[in-house]
Write a protein that holds these residues in place. Structure first.
Motif, mmCIF file in Angstrom:
data_model
loop_
_atom_site.group_PDB
_atom_site.id
_atom_site.type_symbol
_atom_site.label_atom_id
_atom_site.label_comp_id
_atom_site.label_asym_id
_atom_site.label_seq_id
_atom_site.Cartn_x
_atom_site.Cartn_y
_atom_site.Cartn_z
ATOM 1 N N PHE A 101 0.843 -1.205 0.000
ATOM 2 C CA PHE A 101 0.000 0.000 0.000
ATOM 3 C C PHE A 101 0.874 1.251 0.000
ATOM 4 N N LEU A 102 1.883 1.256 0.872
ATOM 5 C CA LEU A 102 2.712 2.454 1.001
ATOM 6 C C LEU A 102 3.569 2.694 -0.237
ATOM 7 N N VAL A 103 4.169 1.625 -0.762
ATOM 8 C CA VAL A 103 5.033 1.812 -1.925
ATOM 9 C C VAL A 103 4.226 2.298 -3.128
ATOM 10 N N ALA A 104 3.112 1.612 -3.391
ATOM 11 C CA ALA A 104 2.286 2.023 -4.527
ATOM 12 C C ALA A 104 1.733 3.426 -4.285
ATOM 13 N N GLY A 105 1.342 3.700 -3.032
ATOM 14 C CA GLY A 105 0.821 5.019 -2.691
ATOM 15 C C GLY A 105 1.866 6.099 -2.915
ATOM 16 N N ALA A 106 3.099 5.808 -2.495
ATOM 17 C CA ALA A 106 4.171 6.792 -2.661
ATOM 18 C C ALA A 106 4.426 7.046 -4.144
#
Lengths: 415, 301, 351
Positions: free
Chosen positions: B78-83
């Motif tokens: 979630f965080l990587v794709a979100g970033a």
């Protein structure tokens, strides 16, 4: 007034010329080095050969390692002194997983680079696309992958299995050892469809029973419904001609549905060691495959081949059937050139007849009549470490019979 | 009978994947009106993030904890794709608000670059993600009726994501700001909301959810640079069928397409099933161009 | 402005006509393929650049035109027998819908009529129902997917993934023959000129202005008493017909048509040609199609990975920094160069 109009016209003309010029410069840009090469080639020190595989797109998964094997064979031959006193120089082209591109690049290799021969293609579609190009330009293609048969072009040598060297013996063995009821599952394209057509005739002739025949588009990812159909129809064997990514989804989801190799026999003909890596050995352990060669095949030539391949490309790489078939294609061509004393295609073809070569899979021989090769057939089982263990083999090499002429039940297949 | 129950389950299971893949799109497309053709590549990023987490656990974490890598991978995906979404919004998307057709082209270009980037980093062959041990096996009702844990897990994950998105959009301060900005940008800005920031993190959340979808997909199939392309058209159809701008619509759209797909596939074959579903969706949209759930609006164009 | 662009086009046409003198047979053949693409790009520019309809499924019409031609070539190669792929797919007689294609002239007419007919149905439904903008784009994408799956799945009738290949002759002329190749090349160039001229005349008339008005504000056009749907349907069908012509020109030169040419990826690539060349200018579409494909052929020959990055970034750059494409850039340049006093020398240098 007229003066300014003329100047404007001149300016426009210059601009227009610039546009056409850029276009044609780009067009000729890459070919500009060609004429020099061509002029030099008869007297030069190298023999140019083409390598035509998908280095990008969906098929890159499979074809990159085949290209690596061909380059390795070329390097080995060069290191051993080359061919006819010259070095072999590979010209590599990217078919980009697109059949039209394959045809275009084949034209380029034959017409621009004037290569002595081409090693290339993986999918039947790409082979069918380049076939007219090779016939029209009188080129020579070495095709390294097992395929559906029913073809024998004078301009192609087939170093992978014909159907009677992979599919037919596998089905026969399965009927004798695993059961009569067969479920056919394949990707939706020519190889699975033709293979299944052969199998259906064979089942009729040998007392097997066709449970169902299912096709999924290339790249299909959800097999829950198919697996449900398999469950409901209770076959003895699933004969799997799925290609590429779909195998990963199928075997993962099969295992999730609580079906292991103990519960259901599957036999795959497009899954080799390279593919097993992508599927995960844990998901495929115990499932069957049919090929002519495995990394574990026990010959001195193979020990050497596997060692060299890993030394060159990394210890984590594996060898498999198409890799080996591509590797021996280069050697078979080199042997034929040596025998002919020239790279002239007609003479090489003539010389190639009956040539034998100690390949990693065993002693193979070119069948002059149809330009396929004599190969042993091996059925194997995927082991926990992701390799394949031979569980049955024909022992001797089998004569290639792309049209299945020697099988009575196959009469209706080839027209 | 068992076959049909299982088939119903398969329908729901496939629907759940469609919903998860389309949920992020419902935010970026539905709320922000950005056609993000690179949405599939955020799914891919989530899948590769899972692969990387698996390798980290394999090499740097105690073996006994390996099974939990997947739990850790979900927030990481979630965080990587979100970033990545946040970066993309700032670099490209922000110039394209109000130019939906142009956003299609630019994001398509980005998707090509991201795919090639993945090939350059991870290599052309697909990578293998081992499923954690506790997701192996199935809930056995009877011999013929088994529900794989992985599929059950994905269904639960999707429900959790839906609840999460609802709470985020309708209960949290950020969600209220997002909806305010999407409904009336000028008014929201004059009330002191930093609309630029809201745009950026809305897009990031939408992309992050795609990352979770990618994480879930590693349980089912192979992971390669083109994994997103298999889902992109389907997910857009889900959102359009459901009705752009409504989360409920997206859920309904996912359920309809998912179950229709598996049902047609069961009774005909895979290719024909897909053709039938898409043809019916296109015909349905002729009849109701705004989809299943419509938001009434008096604005023109 | 238009007059100048027309001159640029004429210069391109002359350049194309002279090209076989300088290029090898292989490169000429390749250029012929790009010319086919350029024909299609003009049609695409008509709907996207002028009317604002972004079709992400135009490969379908290109493919249908190509298949119509390919079916004829295949039947001519089969010489009265059943085409090879049909017999290995288990067919025994030629399907009825293949029969008209045995006649070359009929096949060529059908190469235009079939795409037009399908575009008419799709266009009538969607534009009548006022499906616009991105909704249409997404639907057109689904359309491409449907056709690809259908063509792949019906191997016995379409040749499946392989597509149709291995032709021998066209109208009795052997395709391997150099003269035939040259004739095909000049037919392509001629059709490019004809298509351009037709579309130029069209956009110069009042209908061209209405199309642009639809692009910039469909509702206003509607309130002004026009029926935008009728215009959109017309121009969409026309562009499908042009795509069909392009497909028919493409096939005998390239020697293969497969479902891969109809898919979403090639369809979107077609858009980038128009975008890079400059949308809404017609000549930009031609420049874009030839330039991008020439680059692709050249760059991908040596660096397949670089090509992906290049084309991807080109999409972004064109959309963000030069929405009017190469033609727009040239216009800007020309304007800037004309402002100061002595500039003609500079213009020559810049060119």
């Amino acid at each position: 007034m007229t003066n300014s109009v003329w100047q404007m016209l001149k300016k426009r003309l210059a601009a227009a010329l610039a546009v056409t010029l850029t276009a044609s410069v780009v067009l000729t840009g890459c070919s500009s080095s060609q004429p020099a090469n061509q002029a030099a080639s008869p007297a030069s020190e190298t023999i140019k050969v083409g390598i035509l595989h998908s280095l990008s797109g969906t098929m890159a998964i499979s074809e990159v390692s085949v290209k690596d094997a061909e380059l390795m064979a070329i390097e080995e031959i060069n290191a051993a002194g080359g061919l006819l006193g010259k070095k072999i120089e590979p010209v590599i082209e990217d078919g980009a997983s697109n059949w039209t591109t394959f045809a275009e690049k084949a034209k380029k290799l034959l017409q621009q680079d004037k290569v002595a021969t081409v090693f290339g293609c993986w999918t039947s579609a790409s082979r069918k696309a380049v076939l007219p190009v090779f016939e029209e330009n009188k080129g020579l293609l070495w095709y390294p992958v097992q395929y559906e048969g029913m073809e024998s072009s004078p301009n192609i040598f087939y170093t992978g299995a014909a159907p009677n060297q992979q599919i037919v013996p596998a089905v026969e063995w399965l009927l004798q050892n695993k059961g009569k009821k067969m479920f056919l599952l394949g990707s939706d394209y020519v190889f699975p469809r033709t293979a299944n057509k052969i199998i259906k005739e064979q089942l009729k002739a040998m007392g097997g029973e066709l449970i169902a025949e299912e096709y999924t588009p290339l790249g299909h990812t959800d097999y829950s419904t198919i697996i449900n159909k398999i469950k409901a129809s209770k076959p003895d064997v699933v004969f799997n001609t799925l290609n590429g990514d779909s195998n990963v989804a199928f075997f993962k989801q099969l295992k999730d549905a609580g079906i292991t190799a103990k519960d259901l026999t599957t036999c795959s003909v497009s899954v080799a060691e390279e593919e097993v890596r992508g599927i995960g050995a844990a998901n495929m352990e115990g499932h069957l495959v049919s090929w002519n060669y495995y990394q574990t095949t026990d010959t001195p030539e193979n020990k050497e081949f596997v060692k060299n391949y890993k030394a060159k490309y990394g210890a984590d790489r594996v060898t498999d059937d198409p890799i080996e078939a591509a590797y021996i294609a280069v050697y078979l061509w080199a042997e034929a050139v040596k025998k002919a004393g020239t790279t002239d295609i007609e003479q090489v073809k003539e010389a190639a007849k009956g040539i034998e070569f100690k390949a990693p899979e065993g002693l193979v021989k070119i069948e002059g009549e149809n330009q396929h090769i004599w190969k042993p057939v091996r059925i194997g089982e995927v082991t926990a470490d992701g390799l394949i263990k031979e569980i049955w083999s024909t022992g001797q090499t089998v004569r290639p019979d792309p049209y299945l002429k020697t099988y009575d039940w196959a009469k209706g297949l080839s027209n | 009978m068992e076959t049909y129950i299982l088939q119903l389950f398969n329908g729901i299971s496939v629907s759940s994947i469609y919903i998860l893949a389309a949920l992020g799109l419902a935010i970026t497309f539905g709320l922000m009106k950005v056609i993000n053709m690179a949405h599939g590549e955020f799914i891919m990023i989530g899948a590769y993030a899972t692969y990387v987490m698996q390798n980290i656990f394999l090499h740097y974490v105690d073996k006994s904890l390996f099974g939990y890598y997947f739990v850790a991978a979900i927030p990481v995906a979630f965080l990587v794709a979100g970033a990545m979404g946040f970066l993309l919004e700032g670099a490209v998307i922000k110039h394209l608000y109000g130019r939906p057709l142009d956003s299609i082209l630019a994001t398509w270009g980005i998707s090509l670059v991201l795919q090639q980037l993945a090939r350059s980093i991870f290599g052309a062959p697909n990578v293998d993600v081992q499923s954690p041990g506790w997701l192996e096996g199935a809930l056995v009702i009877s011999q013929g009726l088994q529900f794989p844990y992985k599929r059950l897990f994905i269904i639960v994950l999707v429900i959790a994501c839906i609840i999460g998105v609802f709470v985020f959009l309708y209960k949290s301060k950020y969600g209220i700001q997002i909806r305010a900005v999407m409904q009336n940008r000028a008014m929201a800005a004059s009330l002191g909301i930093n609309t630029r920031l809201v745009d950026a993190y809305t897009f990031a959340v939408g992309s992050g959810i795609a990352g979770i979808a990618g994480c879930a997909l590693t349980l089912l199939g192979s992971i390669g640079s083109t994994v997103g392309t298999y889902y992109i058209v389907d997910t857009f159809m889900v959102v359009v069928l459901g009705g752009v701008g409504t989360l409920l619509g997206t859920i309904a759209g996912g359920l309809v397409i998912g179950t229709a797909n598996t049902t047609f596939e069961f009774f005909t074959n895979t290719s024909l099933g897909k053709v039938l579903v898409f043809t019916l969706v296109i015909l349905f949209l002729q009849w109701r161009p705004k989809g299943l759930f419509t938001i009434n609006s008096r604005s023109l164009d | 402005m238009k007059a100048k662009e027309e001159m640029v086009f004429i210069a391109i046409l002359i350049g194309l006509a002279l090209a076989p003198l300088f290029l090898s047979e292989f490169r000429t053949n390749l250029l012929g393929k790009f010319v086919a693409y350029a024909i299609l790009a003009i049609g695409l520019d008509l709907i996207w650049g002028y009317t604002g309809i972004l079709s992400l499924g135009h490969g379908v019409y290109f493919g249908l035109g190509g298949y119509a031609m390919a079916m004829y070539l295949k039947l001519e190669a089969a010489n009265g027998k059943l085409p090879d792929f049909m017999s290995w797919s288990g067919l025994e007689v030629l399907p009825w819908f293949w029969q008209p294609f045995a006649n070359g002239a009929a096949a060529m007419v059908l190469a235009i009529l079939i795409p037009t007919g399908i575009a008419l149905v799709i266009g009538y439904l969607t534009f009548k129902n006022r499906i616009q903008g991105v909704y249409f784009s997404i639907l057109s994408q689904a359309l491409a997917l449907i056709f690809v799956v259908l063509f792949v799945g019906q191997q016995a009738y379409t040749g499946g993934t392989n597509g149709l290949t291995n032709y021998k002759s066209i109208m009795g002329l052997p395709l391997a023959n150099d003269t035939t190749k040259l004739v095909l090349y000049y037919v392509a160039v001629g059709l490019l000129g004809l298509t351009y001229y037709l579309c130029r005349v069209l956009v110069n008339r009042r209908i061209g202005k209405i199309l642009i008005a639809i692009r910039d504000g469909e509702n206003r056009v509607r309130f002004s008493g026009y029926n935008p749907a009728a215009y959109k349907i017309f121009v969409y069908c026309l562009s499908a017909a042009i795509a069909g012509v392009a497909g028919a020109v493409f096939v005998p030169q390239v020697g293969i048509i497969s479902p891969a040419e109809m898919g979403i990826v090639p369809s979107i690539e077609m858009i980038i040609w128009v975008a890079i060349g400059g949308r809404g200018t017609l000549v930009g579409a031609v420049i874009g199609a030839i330039l991008v494909n020439a680059l692709k052929s050249g760059v991908s020959e040596s660096f397949p990975a670089v090509w992906s990055y290049f084309i991807g970034l080109a999409f972004v750059a064109v959309v963000l920094f030069m929405p009017a494409g190469i033609v727009g850039l040239a216009r800007k340049l020309a304007r800037r160069l004309r402002l100061p006093g002595s500039k003609d020398v500079k213009a020559g240098e810049a060119a």
